[in-house]
Each structure stands twice: as C-alpha cells, then as structure tokens.
Write a protein that holds these residues in place. Sequence first.
Motif, PDB file in Angstrom:
ATOM      1  N   ASP A   1       1.623   6.983   0.238  1.00 53.20           N
ATOM      2  CA  ASP A   1       0.691   6.373  -0.301  1.00 53.20           C
ATOM      3  C   ASP A   1       0.687   5.987  -1.753  1.00 53.20           C
ATOM      4  OD1 ASP A   1      -2.715   5.818  -0.903  1.00 53.20           O
ATOM      5  OD2 ASP A   1      -1.800   4.819   0.758  1.00 53.20           O
ATOM      6  N   LEU A   2       1.135   4.738  -2.161  1.00 56.30           N
ATOM      7  CA  LEU A   2       1.218   4.447  -3.527  1.00 56.30           C
ATOM      8  C   LEU A   2      -0.275   4.278  -4.357  1.00 56.30           C
ATOM      9  CD1 LEU A   2       3.747   1.622  -3.152  1.00 56.30           C
ATOM     10  CD2 LEU A   2       4.314   3.775  -4.626  1.00 56.30           C
TER      11      LEU A   2
ATOM     12  N   CYS B   1      -5.413   8.429   0.634  1.00 54.29           N
ATOM     13  CA  CYS B   1      -4.841   9.328   1.463  1.00 54.29           C
ATOM     14  C   CYS B   1      -3.659   8.575   2.482  1.00 54.29           C
ATOM     15  CB  CYS B   1      -5.691   9.964   2.410  1.00 54.29           C
ATOM     16  SG  CYS B   1      -6.742  11.396   1.609  1.00 54.29           S
TER      17      CYS B   1
ATOM     18  N   ASN C   1      -0.172   8.794  -4.564  1.00 51.01           N
ATOM     19  CA  ASN C   1      -1.549   9.480  -4.928  1.00 51.01           C
ATOM     20  C   ASN C   1      -1.273  10.861  -4.754  1.00 51.01           C
ATOM     21  OD1 ASN C   1      -3.291   7.008  -5.397  1.00 51.01           O
ATOM     22  ND2 ASN C   1      -3.088   6.628  -3.387  1.00 51.01           N
TER      23      ASN C   1
ATOM     24  N   ARG D   1      -8.608   4.886   1.126  1.00 45.07           N
ATOM     25  CA  ARG D   1      -7.936   4.461   0.035  1.00 45.07           C
ATOM     26  C   ARG D   1      -6.731   5.373  -0.415  1.00 45.07           C
ATOM     27  NH1 ARG D   1     -12.705   1.775  -1.134  1.00 45.07           N
ATOM     28  NH2 ARG D   1     -12.612  -0.420  -0.172  1.00 45.07           N
TER      29      ARG D   1
ATOM     30  N   HIS E   1      -6.587  -0.265   2.644  1.00 41.92           N
ATOM     31  CA  HIS E   1      -6.183   1.078   2.170  1.00 41.92           C
ATOM     32  C   HIS E   1      -5.954   0.996   0.742  1.00 41.92           C
ATOM     33  CE1 HIS E   1      -6.323   2.547   6.223  1.00 41.92           C
ATOM     34  NE2 HIS E   1      -5.791   1.535   6.747  1.00 41.92           N
TER      35      HIS E   1
ATOM     36  N   ASN F   1       0.806  -1.268  -0.170  1.00 42.93           N
ATOM     37  CA  ASN F   1      -0.070  -0.003   0.037  1.00 42.93           C
ATOM     38  C   ASN F   1       0.770   1.326   0.057  1.00 42.93           C
ATOM     39  OD1 ASN F   1      -2.333   1.745   0.678  1.00 42.93           O
ATOM     40  ND2 ASN F   1      -1.240   2.024   2.537  1.00 42.93           N
TER      41      ASN F   1
HETATM   42 CA   LIG Z   1      -3.631   3.546  -0.287  1.00 42.38          CA
END
Ligand SMILES: [Ca+2]
Length: 482
Positions: free
Chosen positions: A163-164, A156, A135, A154, A197, A100
Amino acid sequence: YKNPHYAAGRSTMVHLFEWKWDDIAAECERFLGPRGFGGIQISPPNENLVIWSRNRPWWERYQPISYRLITRSGNENQFANMVRRCNNAGVRIYVDAIINHMTGTWNENVGTGGSTANFGDWHFPGVPYGRNDFNWPHCVISGNDYNCCADRVRNCELSGLKDLNQGSEYVREQIVNFMNHLISLGVAGFRIDAAKHMWPGDLSVIYSRLHNLNTAHGFPSGARPYIFQEVIDLGGEAISRNEYIALAAVTEFRFGLELSRAFSQQNQLRWLSNWGPQWGLLASGDSLTFIDNHDNQRGHGAGGNILTYKRSKQYKGAIAFMLAHPYGQPQLMSSYDFHDTEAGPPMDHNGNIVSPSINSDNSCGNGWICEHRWRQIAGMVGFRNVAGNTGVNDWWDNGSNQIAFCRGGQAFIAFNNDNWGLSQTLQTCLPAGRYCDIISGEKINNACTGKTITVGNDGRAHISIGSNEYDMVLAIHRGTQS
Ligand SMILES: [Ca+2]
Ligand SMILES: O=C(/C=C/c1ccc(O)c(O)c1)N[C@@H](Cc1ccc(O)cc1)C(=O)NCCCOc1c(-c2ccc(O)c(O)c2)oc2cc(O)cc(O)c2c1=O
C-alpha cells in the motif's frame, strides 16, 4: 475533471478490456471512429507482475511492478501510436491508473518488461520505490474494516498488495510524473482504480498537479483530464462516494445493479419513468455509468446479479436503456469469452495475447465477444449521439414491462419485457416519414434491413414488439429516416 472532452457529437466510451494497442488503433480507424464512439478505456499500460502460477490471470494487470509502459498490450511506442491514431479518428483514450498499490505477495517477482522487485525489502527498483514509500505500520484490510474504519481502508493493504503512501511528496511525484507522461502522449483522462483506498485529500493534490490535455491532439487549451474514480459504494460503509464526488466523477455501481434487476424482470420497467437521482443515483454529471465491468461481470466487486453478454437478450435491453436515457456518462464493456472468474485474455502458448479476428458480419472471433460491435449496441451509440442533450419526454408504459419514450424530437425507443406482445399506436415525436428500426436491422442504401416504422403527420406510429422476438427493443431516430 468531469468532462470527457469527447469530439463533437460523440457520447459513449467502451472498455476494450485486455486489447493490445495495435489492435485498438486499428479498431479506432475501422469501426469506433466511423460509428461515432467517443472514447476507450484501456487496460493498465504500466508494467505488471507476470503471474504464471495462476496462468496469467486477468488481475495480474492490477499488480504494478513499475510505471514503465510495457505490458502484454504493447510497448511505449505502440501506446503512443494508438493514442495518435485514435485521436485522429475522433476517439479519446482513458487510462486505467493503478496508483493505490504495487504488487504484493507472490512467488514470482518479474514484470512484463523484465523489472524485478524484492517484496520482503519493499524494493521496487523499476520505479524506484523503497520501504519509506509505503504505509506504516504494516496492516491488511479485513472485511469488517469497510464498515468500521475508513482509515484502515486507506492505510492498510488491499489483498496483500503493497500500500503506497500518497501523502509522501516522493510518491506523489512518481505518480504525477507517470500520469503527466501519459497526458503528454495525448490521453484524455484516467480511471482511478481502488480510489476508495486512497485519501481524497491526497488525490486532490495529485489531480491538481496533472497537466492540461495536449492541444496537439485536438483538445481545447486549458482542458483538464477527465477523471472517473472507482468507488464501490452500495451504501452502509464507513466511506461514502460523496467524499470523492467533490474531486471528480465516480463509477456508479448502483446503476448497473438496478438496471440488471429491471431487465431480468425482478423489477418492472414502468418504475424507470423517474430514472436518475430519484433512484439514489449520483447527479448525472458526476456519474460514470455501466451495466457490467471487468470486475463485477465475473461475480465479485459490487455483488448482486449483474447482466452480462451471457444473457444477451436482457443485456441488450439494459444497454439500450442506458444509451437511450440521458442520465450519466455511459461506458460499454467489451469482453473476451471467460469460463472461470480468473481467466486472462485469449493467449498463445508463450503467453502472448491473441488478437481478435473480425468476421464478415462485423462480429469478432478468436475468443473475443466484442459486445460493442453487436448491431443493436453499435446502433444505440448512434442513437445517443443523435439524441444529444435533449431530455426524456412523452413517456408511455402499460403499467408493467412495456415502456416507450422520446428524446426531444430527435429519437424514439420502445421496450417490451412482458411475456405478451406490445402492439400500440404511440407518439414518436418524429416528423412524418419512414424510419428504419436500428435494433432489428439497419438502414443500408436508404432501405431498412429490419422493421420499417411509418410515422404519420401527428408523430404517431404503430409499434409492435412480440414477446418472443430476438430483441425486446425498437429504436428509431432522425438519422435512420429512409
Ligand atoms: Ca491505500
Ligand atoms: O480479484 C482480484 C482483483 C480484483 C480487482 C482488480 C481490479 C479492480 O479495479 C477491481 O475493482 C477488482 N484479485 C484476486 C486475486 C488476488 C490478487 C491480489 C492479491 O494480493 C490477492 C488475491 C482476489 O481474490 N482478490 C481479493 C478480492 C478482490 O479485492 C480486490 C479489490 C476490491 C474488491 C472489492 C472492493 O469493494 C474493493 O474496494 C476492492 O480491488 C483490487 C484492485 C486492484 O487494483 C487489484 C486487486 O488485486 C484488487 C483486489 O484483489
């Protein structure tokens, strides 16, 4: 993705938290293989940030800095040796995959393999990852987001971790290459950390690009990796574990919460007669079950009062019930002794992990608890194997905290968590004969070192468990006939 692909006759996984690869390989050959364990969840094998400012906390291994296989547990060569030796011993390896995020905001910036990163520039040359792989716009998950906003959970950052964007083809390629490399080395599957996530749609694409398991390691051709997704869902959140069930197995946190309540006398054991989906649990085939895990044994994650090795009599009772009941795919936790919630594994002054020592009574030393080696727990791993795919029958209870049941005609178990003795003649469903109780002792050279149970021609036997005995369980099966 819901089949662990255990070797024949095996059924239970153990999480050897923070063990080194060489020590795991030895444990497969000297204990886990011979005792019928099915598999091992290992700590994340990819390079993580070294965090001396918090004295090497256990969660530094959940701070990826690259996908290079170099950590305090060992390097790629040691990893490959471990997988080969464990598969040869009939014990599968499941990798804790942190896909994640990458590490986030610390003053350190060097990894366990020497890789560096520049967090300000979102620059992770060890992969490589750059700004476009994360992101955007930058945001951080707040507590309320879990209830209101599935998209923020998801897209943030979790606790400041970068966060990929798993929607990016380049990111997918890096993740899939990392996981397929592990499959080529012979692993049987993955724990997907922080799955809540990530978008189910992105995970579905990633899983579909994973190779079949490596037949050179004894897997049938066309075998798909076993995937269990960490989704903490005790209800009431914007995100439901049902979104993930469609893809692969899911960690069932309610399981450990309810059994911890039952075995610490907050709920009567009699109510366990319909244990399973009627308790709001996932369908059995979708469910990775456990009492405690590396996260909630330290008091956070899925809240509540989780039993751990620190309350050993109740813990062994809950573990015995988990392994005696056919519901779910059970995972045992194997811990090191921790006194504060951050402490990492036993280490020397250079920060190297200290190996567990093995005592003459099969217990561990050097700060390792090795719950999986406790006679009562290892014995129940064998019980579950002998019970096979039988159901629960001949349930008995005293209307309170004394219960007993059979597994087909293969095995019988009784529990007493009342404050008075259990002394009953009960149906064991076993053929007439003498059986060793595997909780109070074991069968050695056809003799019982603990209780001996004599079963009559009608399958009934006198069962006695005092309320102040060392253990609250009595268990016998076809393999312990003396
Ligand atoms: Ca994520
Ligand atoms: O205590 C921790 C680490 C906890 C943790 C680690 C691995 C897990 O699988 C897990 O479930 C929790 N981390 C500490 C220290 C920390 C670490 C990183 C950081 O940027 C800031 C602080 C902590 O206090 N974290 C905040 C509370 C725990 O919040 C975390 C969760 C988490 C907890 C409850 C949830 O319901 C949930 O959806 C996610 O998952 C992680 C996964 C990771 O891969 C890495 C993480 O840092 C974390 C993580 O911080």
